[in-house]
Design a protein around this motif. Structure first.
Motif, PDB file in Angstrom:
ATOM      1  N   MET A 125       0.847  -1.199   0.000  1.00 50.77           N
ATOM      2  CA  MET A 125       0.000   0.000   0.000  1.00 50.77           C
ATOM      3  C   MET A 125       0.874   1.236   0.000  1.00 50.77           C
ATOM      4  O   MET A 125       1.927   1.269   0.615  1.00 50.77           O
ATOM      5  N   SER A 126       0.451   2.254  -0.687  1.00 53.97           N
ATOM      6  CA  SER A 126       1.232   3.482  -0.714  1.00 53.97           C
ATOM      7  C   SER A 126       0.876   4.316   0.500  1.00 53.97           C
ATOM      8  O   SER A 126      -0.247   4.274   1.000  1.00 53.97           O
ATOM      9  N   ALA A 127       1.831   5.092   0.981  1.00 53.06           N
ATOM     10  CA  ALA A 127       1.604   5.891   2.177  1.00 53.06           C
ATOM     11  C   ALA A 127       0.482   6.897   1.943  1.00 53.06           C
ATOM     12  O   ALA A 127      -0.361   7.126   2.806  1.00 53.06           O
ATOM     13  N   SER A 128       0.444   7.461   0.733  1.00 51.65           N
ATOM     14  CA  SER A 128      -0.541   8.502   0.488  1.00 51.65           C
ATOM     15  C   SER A 128      -1.960   7.953   0.597  1.00 51.65           C
ATOM     16  O   SER A 128      -2.831   8.570   1.212  1.00 51.65           O
ATOM     17  N   SER A 129      -2.194   6.756   0.019  1.00 41.00           N
ATOM     18  CA  SER A 129      -3.558   6.233   0.082  1.00 41.00           C
ATOM     19  C   SER A 129      -3.925   5.886   1.518  1.00 41.00           C
ATOM     20  O   SER A 129      -5.052   6.095   1.942  1.00 41.00           O
ATOM     21  N   ALA A 130      -2.968   5.377   2.276  1.00 38.17           N
ATOM     22  CA  ALA A 130      -3.265   5.041   3.665  1.00 38.17           C
ATOM     23  C   ALA A 130      -3.596   6.297   4.467  1.00 38.17           C
ATOM     24  O   ALA A 130      -4.474   6.294   5.325  1.00 38.17           O
ATOM     25  N   ASP A 131      -2.894   7.390   4.152  1.00 41.87           N
ATOM     26  CA  ASP A 131      -3.117   8.628   4.894  1.00 41.87           C
ATOM     27  C   ASP A 131      -4.497   9.204   4.635  1.00 41.87           C
ATOM     28  O   ASP A 131      -5.132   9.763   5.521  1.00 41.87           O
ATOM     29  N   THR A 132      -4.963   9.098   3.371  1.00 40.79           N
ATOM     30  CA  THR A 132      -6.212   9.758   3.021  1.00 40.79           C
ATOM     31  C   THR A 132      -7.407   8.819   3.102  1.00 40.79           C
ATOM     32  O   THR A 132      -8.526   9.242   2.911  1.00 40.79           O
ATOM     33  N   LEU A 133      -7.149   7.569   3.391  1.00 46.19           N
ATOM     34  CA  LEU A 133      -8.223   6.586   3.338  1.00 46.19           C
ATOM     35  C   LEU A 133      -8.613   6.180   4.762  1.00 46.19           C
ATOM     36  O   LEU A 133      -8.323   5.085   5.197  1.00 46.19           O
ATOM     37  N   ARG A 134      -9.245   7.087   5.450  1.00 50.70           N
ATOM     38  CA  ARG A 134      -9.603   6.762   6.835  1.00 50.70           C
ATOM     39  C   ARG A 134     -10.880   5.941   6.913  1.00 50.70           C
ATOM     40  O   ARG A 134     -11.004   5.039   7.708  1.00 50.70           O
ATOM     41  N   ARG A 135     -11.841   6.291   6.051  1.00 46.08           N
ATOM     42  CA  ARG A 135     -13.150   5.635   6.154  1.00 46.08           C
ATOM     43  C   ARG A 135     -13.445   4.868   4.864  1.00 46.08           C
ATOM     44  O   ARG A 135     -13.592   5.471   3.803  1.00 46.08           O
ATOM     45  N   VAL A 136     -13.556   3.545   4.977  1.00 38.81           N
ATOM     46  CA  VAL A 136     -13.950   2.734   3.826  1.00 38.81           C
ATOM     47  C   VAL A 136     -15.378   2.238   4.058  1.00 38.81           C
ATOM     48  O   VAL A 136     -15.694   1.721   5.139  1.00 38.81           O
ATOM     49  N   VAL A 137     -16.210   2.431   3.049  1.00 35.00           N
ATOM     50  CA  VAL A 137     -17.577   1.914   3.105  1.00 35.00           C
ATOM     51  C   VAL A 137     -17.704   0.792   2.086  1.00 35.00           C
ATOM     52  O   VAL A 137     -17.319   0.960   0.918  1.00 35.00           O
ATOM     53  N   ILE A 138     -18.208  -0.338   2.534  1.00 35.17           N
ATOM     54  CA  ILE A 138     -18.457  -1.490   1.656  1.00 35.17           C
ATOM     55  C   ILE A 138     -19.961  -1.701   1.606  1.00 35.17           C
ATOM     56  O   ILE A 138     -20.584  -1.942   2.646  1.00 35.17           O
ATOM     57  N   VAL A 139     -20.532  -1.572   0.419  1.00 36.13           N
ATOM     58  CA  VAL A 139     -21.972  -1.782   0.289  1.00 36.13           C
ATOM     59  C   VAL A 139     -22.194  -3.185  -0.255  1.00 36.13           C
ATOM     60  O   VAL A 139     -21.814  -3.489  -1.391  1.00 36.13           O
ATOM     61  N   GLY A 140     -22.790  -4.038   0.574  1.00 36.50           N
ATOM     62  CA  GLY A 140     -22.977  -5.443   0.222  1.00 36.50           C
ATOM     63  C   GLY A 140     -22.223  -6.309   1.215  1.00 36.50           C
ATOM     64  O   GLY A 140     -20.993  -6.228   1.297  1.00 36.50           O
ATOM     65  N   ALA A 141     -22.962  -7.120   1.974  1.00 34.36           N
ATOM     66  CA  ALA A 141     -22.354  -7.895   3.063  1.00 34.36           C
ATOM     67  C   ALA A 141     -22.451  -9.384   2.794  1.00 34.36           C
ATOM     68  O   ALA A 141     -22.811 -10.165   3.667  1.00 34.36           O
ATOM     69  N   SER A 142     -22.121  -9.765   1.553  1.00 37.87           N
ATOM     70  CA  SER A 142     -22.044 -11.193   1.273  1.00 37.87           C
ATOM     71  C   SER A 142     -20.571 -11.535   1.031  1.00 37.87           C
ATOM     72  O   SER A 142     -19.693 -10.856   1.559  1.00 37.87           O
ATOM     73  N   ALA A 143     -20.298 -12.549   0.230  1.00 40.33           N
ATOM     74  CA  ALA A 143     -18.919 -13.038   0.124  1.00 40.33           C
ATOM     75  C   ALA A 143     -17.942 -11.957  -0.330  1.00 40.33           C
ATOM     76  O   ALA A 143     -16.854 -11.814   0.237  1.00 40.33           O
ATOM     77  N   ALA A 144     -18.313 -11.168  -1.344  1.00 40.75           N
ATOM     78  CA  ALA A 144     -17.370 -10.163  -1.865  1.00 40.75           C
ATOM     79  C   ALA A 144     -17.115  -9.070  -0.840  1.00 40.75           C
ATOM     80  O   ALA A 144     -15.964  -8.678  -0.599  1.00 40.75           O
ATOM     81  N   GLY A 145     -18.180  -8.572  -0.225  1.00 42.78           N
ATOM     82  CA  GLY A 145     -18.032  -7.496   0.755  1.00 42.78           C
ATOM     83  C   GLY A 145     -17.239  -7.936   1.964  1.00 42.78           C
ATOM     84  O   GLY A 145     -16.340  -7.227   2.443  1.00 42.78           O
ATOM     85  N   SER A 186      -4.371  -6.089   5.300  1.00 42.10           N
ATOM     86  CA  SER A 186      -3.384  -5.269   4.597  1.00 42.10           C
ATOM     87  C   SER A 186      -2.990  -4.037   5.406  1.00 42.10           C
ATOM     88  O   SER A 186      -2.255  -3.191   4.912  1.00 42.10           O
ATOM     89  N   GLY A 187      -3.517  -3.911   6.621  1.00 41.51           N
ATOM     90  CA  GLY A 187      -3.050  -2.854   7.496  1.00 41.51           C
ATOM     91  C   GLY A 187      -3.946  -1.641   7.588  1.00 41.51           C
ATOM     92  O   GLY A 187      -3.572  -0.641   8.213  1.00 41.51           O
ATOM     93  N   HIS A 188      -5.126  -1.686   6.990  1.00 44.36           N
ATOM     94  CA  HIS A 188      -6.038  -0.552   7.103  1.00 44.36           C
ATOM     95  C   HIS A 188      -6.577  -0.486   8.527  1.00 44.36           C
ATOM     96  O   HIS A 188      -7.225  -1.420   8.996  1.00 44.36           O
TER      97      HIS A 188
END
Lengths: 67, 402
Positions: free
Chosen positions: B1-21, B31-33
């Motif tokens: 993971m790049s440092a920049s994406s980790a810095d700006t990616l505080r909130r991840v939303v996953i829509v769909g709570a089956s196998a893929a989500g 991966s360290g998020h």
């Protein structure tokens, strides 16, 4: 860290994903392709591959316990 | 993971709570998020497995307790903000919020769309479909001796349900508009093998028969007559759940259109049944409604959201259990130009067949063959092997008869 691996054979759907990712830890039976666990406490260098196997297993048939 | 994406990616939303989500959530954590992961699902239950619904759940071999994809402890360890029993109503990509059906807005820095598909339906009276645990339990209660079932659609889902129903003693009529079931997917010869299995198990398979509507006590056929049944299961395919993305500026075309990194737009990724992405291994856009792809793509989308920039180029895999047959296939069989049986025989229902698309090996399908005979073909497909080269290396006798 220790990683203990368990497999739920009746759930296995013989996709072989685990065998491709971690052939040192998983194999498949010749007749029906069901999973065979070769090493239930794999060494640390295989932990990532084993975790990925558990994540992508399409039957959720691989359980891990970390201690 | 790049440092920049980790810095700006505080909130991840996953829509769909089956196998893929779920797989995306698990991969983000691994991966360290460390930021927030909100997992939104329209069903009230924690993520559960769907393939057994038309198999072990329908035939009663398993109870619903066998279905959860992870234990409660495993889910707790992921530290998710779960919002079950709610659907996403709309997406505002400027404000970067997902509006839920209960009126709440969920802000995101990164978004994974894994909203899956829903069954297509027929007009007329209510009928069963088979997508959720509730669907499976409702249908199961209608099967058994003295009961009759009409299954509309002899695709994999309809065929599996017909097989289970027949094994349980139900009188089954299986209605299919094509002349050979699944011919477009796996080829005419193998489609005929599966058709014969239905007939051998007492299922009244009626091919070349379209259904126009569900009526009280059966279904109306395209010649105007009625096929009678106590219970009707409609298994005529599905539609991607993308309506909530209308007006979001994302490209929708039989699914959420994504690039080879599973990206639909910067910071927005698609995974699972809903995602139509460019698979560079086959050089084509595809949307794959198979369980294995849901997990693999959930993982790929999560990694790429974190900055991995790895093309998602899998060999799709699917399996289907029908009667005593275990059908397994790797590759992208749709649109194939040729099917060749290289081991075993179709009449024994024990064989290995390979598929050619253009000049390359595009797929392998096996029934009753050991995994060790399938795997070399899978590897050759993954390597993009040319047809002739793969045949001469793996099945020299089959090549000689070409």
């Amino acid at each position: 860290m220790n990683l203990k691996v368990e497999v739920d054979v009746p759930k296995c759907v013989a996709s072989g994903q685990c065998v491709m990712l971690a052939p040192e830890v998983f194999d498949q039976r010749d007749d029906d392709g069901m999973v065979i666990l070769l090493d239930d406490t794999p060494p640390a260098e295989l932990h990532d591959a084993v975790r990925e196997s558990a994540t992508v297993c399409p039957a959720a048939a691989i359980r891990l316990a970390e201690s | 993971m790049s440092a920049s994406s980790a810095d700006t990616l505080r909130r991840v939303v996953i829509v769909g709570a089956s196998a893929a989500g779920l797989t995306a959530a698990e991969t983000l954590r691994r991966s360290g998020h460390t930021g927030t992961i909100t997992l939104i699902g329209d069903e009230p239950a924690a993520p559960y497995d769907r393939p057994p619904l038309s198999k072990e759940i329908l035939n009663g071999a398993w109870g619903p307790d066998r279905l959860p994809l992870r234990t409660e402890a495993d889910l707790d360890a992921l530290g998710l903000d779960t919002r079950y029993g709610r659907t996403a109503a709309s997406l505002d990509r400027v404000a970067r919020t997902v509006l839920l059906s209960d009126g709440t807005e969920v802000p995101y820095d990164g978004l994974i769309v894994a909203t899956g598909v829903r069954p297509r339906r027929l007009p007329g009276a209510p009928a069963h479909t088979l997508r959720t645990l509730d669907d499976a339990l409702a249908l199961k209660g209608r099967l058994g001796p003295g009961r009759s079932l009409a299954v509309v659609g002899a695709g994999f889902l309809g065929a599996e349900a017909a097989a289970v129903a027949a094994d349980l003693g139900t009188r089954v009529t299986l209605l299919e508009p094509a002349s050979v079931p699944l011919a477009h997917a796996i080829g005419e010869d193998i489609g005929r093998v599966l058709a014969q299995a239905h007939l051998d198990h007492g299922v009244a398979l009626r091919t070349g028969t379209g259904v126009t509507e569900v009526v009280s006590g059966g279904v109306r056929l395209d010649d105007g007559s009625v096929a009678e049944a106590d219970t009707v299961l409609v298994a005529i395919g599905s539609r991607p759940n993308t309506e909530w993305l209308t007006g979001s500026g994302l490209t929708l075309d039989d699914g959420l259109v994504c690039d080879e990194f599973c990206a639909a737009a910067p910071g927005v990724y698609g995974a699972g049944d809903v995602a139509r992405w460019h698979n560079p291994l086959f050089g084509t856009s595809m949307r794959v409604e198979h369980r294995t792809n849901a997990a693999e793509q959930g993982m790929a989308a999560a990694r790429n959201l974190l900055g991995a920039r790895q093309p998602f180029a899998p060999v799709p895999y699917f399996w289907s259990d029908q009667y005593d047959m275990k059908i397994r296939a790797y590759g992208y069989l749709r649109g194939h130009d040729e099917v060749r049986v290289v081991e075993g025989s179709l009449t024994d229902r024990k064989f290995l067949a390979v598929y050619r698309t253009g000049e390359r090996l595009s797929g392998v399908l096996a029934i009753g063959m050991p995994p060790k005979s399938i795997r070399p073909w899978q590897r050759s497909i993954a390597a993009g092997a040319p047809w002739g080269g793969a045949l001469s290396a793996l099945a020299p006798s089959a090549e000689a008869t070409a």
